[in-house]
Enzyme design. Structure first.
Site, PDB file in Angstrom:
ATOM      1  N   HIS A   1       6.458   6.796  11.234  1.00  0.00           N
ATOM      2  CA  HIS A   1       5.886   6.667   9.902  1.00  0.00           C
ATOM      3  C   HIS A   1       5.303   8.042   9.581  1.00  0.00           C
ATOM      4  O   HIS A   1       4.090   8.227   9.532  1.00  0.00           O
ATOM      5  CB  HIS A   1       4.798   5.591   9.913  1.00  0.00           C
ATOM      6  CG  HIS A   1       4.336   5.154   8.559  1.00  0.00           C
ATOM      7  ND1 HIS A   1       4.801   5.723   7.393  1.00  0.00           N
ATOM      8  CD2 HIS A   1       3.434   4.213   8.162  1.00  0.00           C
ATOM      9  CE1 HIS A   1       4.220   5.143   6.348  1.00  0.00           C
ATOM     10  NE2 HIS A   1       3.380   4.232   6.796  1.00  0.00           N
TER      11      HIS A   1
ATOM     12  N   ARG B   1      11.605   1.999   3.503  1.00  0.00           N
ATOM     13  CA  ARG B   1      11.035   1.380   4.704  1.00  0.00           C
ATOM     14  C   ARG B   1      12.039   0.364   5.202  1.00  0.00           C
ATOM     15  O   ARG B   1      12.644  -0.378   4.427  1.00  0.00           O
ATOM     16  CB  ARG B   1       9.722   0.686   4.400  1.00  0.00           C
ATOM     17  CG  ARG B   1       9.302  -0.223   5.560  1.00  0.00           C
ATOM     18  CD  ARG B   1       7.865  -0.599   5.528  1.00  0.00           C
ATOM     19  NE  ARG B   1       7.020   0.550   5.724  1.00  0.00           N
ATOM     20  CZ  ARG B   1       5.727   0.478   6.024  1.00  0.00           C
ATOM     21  NH1 ARG B   1       5.146  -0.705   6.166  1.00  0.00           N
ATOM     22  NH2 ARG B   1       5.009   1.578   6.174  1.00  0.00           N
TER      23      ARG B   1
ATOM     24  N   LYS C   1      24.443 -10.054   1.270  1.00  0.00           N
ATOM     25  CA  LYS C   1      25.879 -10.276   1.096  1.00  0.00           C
ATOM     26  C   LYS C   1      26.681  -9.513   2.149  1.00  0.00           C
ATOM     27  O   LYS C   1      27.889  -9.413   2.058  1.00  0.00           O
ATOM     28  CB  LYS C   1      26.320  -9.849  -0.307  1.00  0.00           C
ATOM     29  CG  LYS C   1      25.671 -10.679  -1.411  1.00  0.00           C
ATOM     30  CD  LYS C   1      26.106 -10.194  -2.793  1.00  0.00           C
ATOM     31  CE  LYS C   1      25.291 -10.868  -3.890  1.00  0.00           C
ATOM     32  NZ  LYS C   1      25.318 -10.125  -5.151  1.00  0.00           N
TER      33      LYS C   1
ATOM     34  N   ARG D   1       0.814  -1.204   0.000  1.00  0.00           N
ATOM     35  CA  ARG D   1       0.000   0.000   0.000  1.00  0.00           C
ATOM     36  C   ARG D   1       0.861   1.273   0.000  1.00  0.00           C
ATOM     37  O   ARG D   1       0.687   2.153  -0.835  1.00  0.00           O
ATOM     38  CB  ARG D   1      -0.883  -0.006   1.238  1.00  0.00           C
ATOM     39  CG  ARG D   1      -1.632   1.260   1.514  1.00  0.00           C
ATOM     40  CD  ARG D   1      -2.165   1.225   2.946  1.00  0.00           C
ATOM     41  NE  ARG D   1      -2.511  -0.133   3.287  1.00  0.00           N
ATOM     42  CZ  ARG D   1      -3.628  -0.706   2.889  1.00  0.00           C
ATOM     43  NH1 ARG D   1      -4.504  -0.017   2.191  1.00  0.00           N
ATOM     44  NH2 ARG D   1      -3.855  -1.958   3.209  1.00  0.00           N
ATOM     45  N   THR D   2       1.771   1.361   0.937  1.00  0.00           N
ATOM     46  CA  THR D   2       2.592   2.564   1.058  1.00  0.00           C
ATOM     47  C   THR D   2       3.472   2.744  -0.182  1.00  0.00           C
ATOM     48  O   THR D   2       3.606   3.839  -0.719  1.00  0.00           O
ATOM     49  CB  THR D   2       3.469   2.486   2.322  1.00  0.00           C
ATOM     50  OG1 THR D   2       2.615   2.352   3.455  1.00  0.00           O
ATOM     51  CG2 THR D   2       4.318   3.727   2.476  1.00  0.00           C
TER      52      THR D   2
END
Lengths: 310, 310, 310
Positions: A135, A107, A86, A56-57
């Protein structure tokens, strides 16, 4: 950190003047979308770097970039596929992406990750959620929605409901609300997931009134906004205790009957039963309008980062 | 459902007049691609929402959108990464994406998912496969290919081969063919995976002739089109029975020798041995031309959904 | 293979004249990016087909395409999601994608995969890494970086350090360097992962001088370029032997002190401890500049493939 860059890292960075400017810019973006978008970011590239999934974001940011004519590169699963496996540091990843694009939306699972990124990035960084941290763009769209629905935020009574300990959106929203006059916040939650003391301390410093309670029914009739969130099972010692708690915080037709006629219900979404579907048809159910507002806020923020705000 | 929107949900929604229009529009799209694409969808956004992986189908739609100047957002793994895993309903997901884009292309594991999406979407929905249900755009490109290769579909003899029970493309193609005159369909399959009765019932209602058989060799010499599909191992009680069955339905040089000189071989692809590579060089092997036709059909459908057909 | 197409499959295909042209074109691309990109590839589509994850390389190519106005479709996880898991051959996948786009950038786990793809593709193929085979665009950006940093490659002394057996970038870079005059190459590695004989044979044929050693300290003071790579634990019989070996090849402040004032350190990245962070601030640390050069090289290569080089 390159201080000449405009990063969006946390809700506390916004003061009232900047919020007013941002909301005005978002309002203009509604007009841009209605007119079919524009091309002001043509040739600019956004990287979406999601170490944790959030369809969604991510889609909201990508839509915002596209509506302004920009293009998007990115990964929807940075944790599994990137060079992180890695052993590469976040800092190295960011330094390299700096060479590929003009703005980074990220995020991450760790608190503070966006700040770490901004310290080494040569381009603006937008925090799209950093673990249990913040957020900020969600909080901005929440506040923008309240502003749109009521024409103001000053003077409103706002109840936040659910898991207030781990739910980062209620923390960020509290910090945003702290910029407004005569706001009253109700933190409504089972005791084991009430609002953290560091949030309360911030509200105290800013002189914002708030009240903690575990009784949604008692408060529902007197507030302007009910901001519902999810309660997560794993926060409770047993399934029975979870169910007892969760059942007390469901918004259904009966609860809507208790609410004021001009009140609204918000939710950062996704929901999973804590607002029943029968509520959707009620005009006070503002959560889908709220989700759509995310597009305008993000368009305004991206344009600002790229110095292409009107 | 918003009836003013043009959705593509199932093959049965297409009548002969609409097929004729669509194929004419697809033909025009061949010219658009040859000329390097155009910009008629500049500023428009398509969301690809794939709850089940299908690189080929997804890339075909994304190419179609790009060839018309539009942009694409989406997820190639909605099931694993989206808020579906947080318990969000498909309906909520669709309501939110409605705010981010102008058309949704979705693949889902459940029959009827696209129809459920269309009921709540504020933008057009294109079904790119819903479980064992339908795959209408595949059927449309199949029929378009037949039309291109022969100049007509009326009067043709068409054999569908393989797993006709679970293979959704043969169901959708049957529904499309039911719009044409004097068509004869051969359903060629082991008995345990023959064409379902509900498809036969539809053909009966439309007055389309068909015949069921398990003998490809007997039919190969008399048909215009052999539409090959995969037979899946897991449909059979034992590996021996599977291998006995599968071996009878392989299209190889020997089978091509039995076929008419002007016949063609189609396959929705991917193939896994049921058409041998020696067949590829035969001009009657039309399956790669067929795959490429998917681009034109999807360009025409997207343009129609967005009211930007010529 | 369609010989009229320009593919980028391996480092050996480049001769000195072509390298000079490519580096000149890459230099021009630096100007294009500084000016905000251009639109010469508007309407063209690149497919990124990554059967093995490589966020960095994929994003670099996607950025390059976008900076020139083109668009991108693709999959970041072809192995897991594509029809490969349904048994489709690479050749069939490529044949189909030929119909959807104008150039393919692919990474695969198998040596020779890009060549196999180019044999059946109707559009140019760029090899973004094929197993332990080659990674030509990495070698090109490595050489371009050396050219930029020194103004020349002729006459330089270049040390390659680390896992020289399995590290494909050092193989490709050796082949590129073989085009230059009076170059001296030092292969510095534990004996069990030294440079393969087929690379040495190629250098011999081209008359390039090289020396094998396991002593970085002895060579560090006399070279112009230290090209560091990772040593992978799994190549060694025991953890102790790995740690003994790896510890001898770390570039830190002490090693930088041994190096010449005008030397540079390169690394294909990601790194995982083999260059310490204290080195980053040294102006001779050129690895992030190197990573950014990848954008210009890839822009030049894509433009060449699509006949849109200036």
């Amino acid at each position: 950190m390159d201080r000449s860059l405009y990063h969006v890292l946390g809700a506390k960075q916004f003061d009232r003047a900047e919020l007013d400017r941002l909301f005005a810019a978002s309002k203009e973006m509604e007009g841009v979308v209605a007119a079919g978008g524009d091309k002001r970011l043509s040739g600019r590239i956004m990287t979406t770097l999601f170490f944790e999934a959030s369809t969604r974001t991510r889609l909201s940011f990508e839509s915002a970039m596209n509506r302004l004519g920009g293009s998007v590169i990115g990964t929807e699963n940075a944790a599994q596929f990137s060079s992180a496996i890695k052993g590469e540091t976040l800092e190295d990843t960011i330094r390299i992406i700096t060479g590929y694009s003009d703005v980074i939306v990220m995020r991450h699972t760790e608190i503070g990750a966006a700040k770490r990124a901004a310290k080494v990035a040569g381009i603006p960084v937008i925090n799209a959620g950093d673990g249990a941290g913040e957020h900020p763009t969600q909080a901005l769209l929440d506040a923008y929605t309240i502003q749109k629905e009521f024409g103001r935020i000053d003077g409103l009574k706002i109840a936040m409901v659910g898991d207030l300990t781990y739910g980062r959106t209620v923390h960020s929203l509290s910090y945003i609300l702290a910029n407004y006059q005569d706001v009253m916040v109700y933190y409504i939650a089972p005791e084991n997931v009430q609002i953290p003391s560091y949030v309360k301390q911030y509200m105290d410093e800013k002189g914002i009134r708030y009240q903690e309670t575990n009784d949604l029914n008692a408060v529902a009739g007197s507030v302007d906004v009910v901001y519902q969130t999810r309660i997560q099972k794993e926060r409770f010692p047993s399934v029975e205790e979870y169910e007892k708690a969760a059942g007390k915080y469901i918004i259904d037709a009966a609860l809507m009957d208790r609410m004021r006629k001009e009140a609204i219900v918000l939710h950062p979404l996704p929901r999973a039963g804590e607002i029943t579907e029968e509520v959707d048809a009620d005009p006070r159910a503002a959560y889908f309008r709220q989700a759509h507002n995310g597009l305008y806020i993000r368009m305004a923020l991206i344009a600002k980062c790229l110095n292409m705000a009107d």
